[in-house]
Design an enzyme around this catalytic site. Structure first.
Site, PDB file in Angstrom:
ATOM      1  N   LYS A  11      29.977  61.513   6.152  1.00 30.03           N
ATOM      2  CA  LYS A  11      29.282  62.385   5.191  1.00 30.03           C
ATOM      3  C   LYS A  11      27.821  61.927   5.095  1.00 30.03           C
ATOM      4  O   LYS A  11      27.261  61.509   6.093  1.00 30.03           O
ATOM      5  CB  LYS A  11      29.985  62.366   3.832  1.00 30.03           C
ATOM      6  CG  LYS A  11      31.502  62.473   3.978  1.00 30.03           C
ATOM      7  CD  LYS A  11      32.211  62.711   2.694  1.00 30.03           C
ATOM      8  CE  LYS A  11      33.711  62.650   2.948  1.00 30.03           C
ATOM      9  NZ  LYS A  11      34.480  63.248   1.888  1.00 30.03           N
ATOM     10  N   HIS A  99      34.216  71.989   6.635  1.00 26.09           N
ATOM     11  CA  HIS A  99      34.677  70.940   5.710  1.00 26.09           C
ATOM     12  C   HIS A  99      34.655  71.506   4.283  1.00 26.09           C
ATOM     13  O   HIS A  99      33.778  72.293   3.941  1.00 26.09           O
ATOM     14  CB  HIS A  99      33.769  69.714   5.818  1.00 26.09           C
ATOM     15  CG  HIS A  99      34.336  68.519   5.134  1.00 26.09           C
ATOM     16  ND1 HIS A  99      34.282  68.362   3.762  1.00 26.09           N
ATOM     17  CD2 HIS A  99      34.998  67.438   5.611  1.00 26.09           C
ATOM     18  CE1 HIS A  99      34.882  67.227   3.433  1.00 26.09           C
ATOM     19  NE2 HIS A  99      35.326  66.646   4.535  1.00 26.09           N
ATOM     20  N   GLU A 101      33.709  70.346   1.589  1.00 19.89           N
ATOM     21  CA  GLU A 101      32.447  70.125   0.860  1.00 19.89           C
ATOM     22  C   GLU A 101      31.421  71.187   1.240  1.00 19.89           C
ATOM     23  O   GLU A 101      30.609  71.602   0.422  1.00 19.89           O
ATOM     24  CB  GLU A 101      31.934  68.702   1.138  1.00 19.89           C
ATOM     25  CG  GLU A 101      32.803  67.681   0.400  1.00 19.89           C
ATOM     26  CD  GLU A 101      32.876  66.312   1.041  1.00 19.89           C
ATOM     27  OE1 GLU A 101      32.059  66.006   1.930  1.00 19.89           O
ATOM     28  OE2 GLU A 101      33.786  65.545   0.659  1.00 19.89           O
ATOM     29  N   GLU A 171      43.197  69.319   5.328  1.00 22.85           N
ATOM     30  CA  GLU A 171      42.673  68.453   4.285  1.00 22.85           C
ATOM     31  C   GLU A 171      42.877  69.106   2.918  1.00 22.85           C
ATOM     32  O   GLU A 171      42.050  69.916   2.489  1.00 22.85           O
ATOM     33  CB  GLU A 171      41.171  68.234   4.492  1.00 22.85           C
ATOM     34  CG  GLU A 171      40.809  67.642   5.838  1.00 22.85           C
ATOM     35  CD  GLU A 171      39.504  66.874   5.747  1.00 22.85           C
ATOM     36  OE1 GLU A 171      39.534  65.661   5.979  1.00 22.85           O
ATOM     37  OE2 GLU A 171      38.475  67.467   5.405  1.00 22.85           O
ATOM     38  N   GLY A 177      38.628  62.136  -1.076  1.00 19.70           N
ATOM     39  CA  GLY A 177      37.776  61.257  -1.874  1.00 19.70           C
ATOM     40  C   GLY A 177      38.357  60.911  -3.232  1.00 19.70           C
ATOM     41  O   GLY A 177      37.656  60.382  -4.092  1.00 19.70           O
TER      42      GLY A 177
END
Ligand code: PEP
Length: 254
Positions: A11, A99, A101, A171, A177
């Site tokens: 990241k 992803h 994020e 994921e 996280g």
């Protein structure tokens, strides 16, 4: 037989100096035979790719260079963006697409993801397509529905012969996280579901596609996850920032 694949996703962490030290530290932990058993990928920030290319090239390390993102256009007026061709020139071989994020914070949707997957393949970069449900979606019993939508969005109009080259990373967003890993049986169930969805349209590719698990994977839980028949590796965030931990994940059988 699918070769396991462990990918470090840093990241937005680390300068290019850190990258140099990290790759050297990882390589000290690894035996040549480890790379025979497992493919290893490193996804540093864009600013570290050139340094990573040099360090990997200098020692001829069998580490795959992975980018964290790309733009779908070849070139143009897209300030701040990076194209597949630019990544290829830096010996990047894989690129993470979609992803969570990026979906959550940068507005990427299934259509964007599909454009990026197609751009990557056209430039001979292999996409690592991240898909996964949010906690509210899981609690509402919609996890499979979300996965189905993200998967068909990502794979739309991809020629059948290319599908087997794509890597999927399942994921669950609630596990990223957070230190909360999906139970191995649950991860296996979702990943088997993803493989069966791919099989329904691309029977041969389904056996080739590597499907990784991502979400708080670490040296303590990796063996149980990798014991599951459909889990082909990991996309590892937090634990990969420490080269010793990443090495622990790569050597999951020890
Ligand atoms: C990720 O970055 O894709 C990820 C799974 O992060 P973490 O391992 O920190 O949950």
């Amino acid at each position: 037989m699918r070769k396991p694949f462990m990918v470090a996703n840093w990241k937005m962490h680390g300068t290019h100096f850190d990258t140099m030290q990290w790759i050297q530290a990882l390589s000290y932990q690894m035996e040549p035979s480890d790379y025979d058993r497992v493919d290893v990928g490193v996804a540093p920030p864009f600013t570290s790719l050139r340094t990573a290319q040099i360090v990997i090239g200098a020692d001829d390390l069998p580490i795959h260079l992975v980018a964290q993102n790309l733009h779908w256009a070849d070139k143009g007026a897209y300030t701040g963006e990076v194209s597949a061709a630019m990544l290829s020139k830096l010996s990047v071989s894989y690129v993470i697409v979609g992803h969570s994020e990026r979906r959550q914070m940068f507005g990427e949707d299934d259509r964007t993801v599909n454009r990026k997957v197609r751009a990557a393949l056209a430039a001979d970069l292999l996409p690592i397509v991240a898909i996964g449900e949010q906690l509210e979606e899981r609690d509402a019993g919609q996890a499979e529905e979300v996965i189905n939508r993200q998967l068909s969005g990502a794979l739309a109009r991809i020629p059948a012969e290319q599908v087997g080259r794509i890597v999927i990373a399942y994921e669950p967003v609630w596990a990223i996280g957070t230190g909360r890993t999906a139970e191995p049986a649950e991860a296996q169930k979702m990943i088997r579901h993803i493989r069966s969805r791919i099989r329904s349209r691309h029977p041969e590719a389904a056996e080739e596609v590597r499907i990784l698990y991502g979400g708080s994977m670490n040296p303590g839980n990796v063996a149980a996850l990798m014991a599951k028949p459909d889990i082909d590796g990991g996309l590892i965030g937090g634990a990969s920032l420490d080269p010793h931990s990443l090495a622990g994940c790569v050597k999951y059988w020890t």
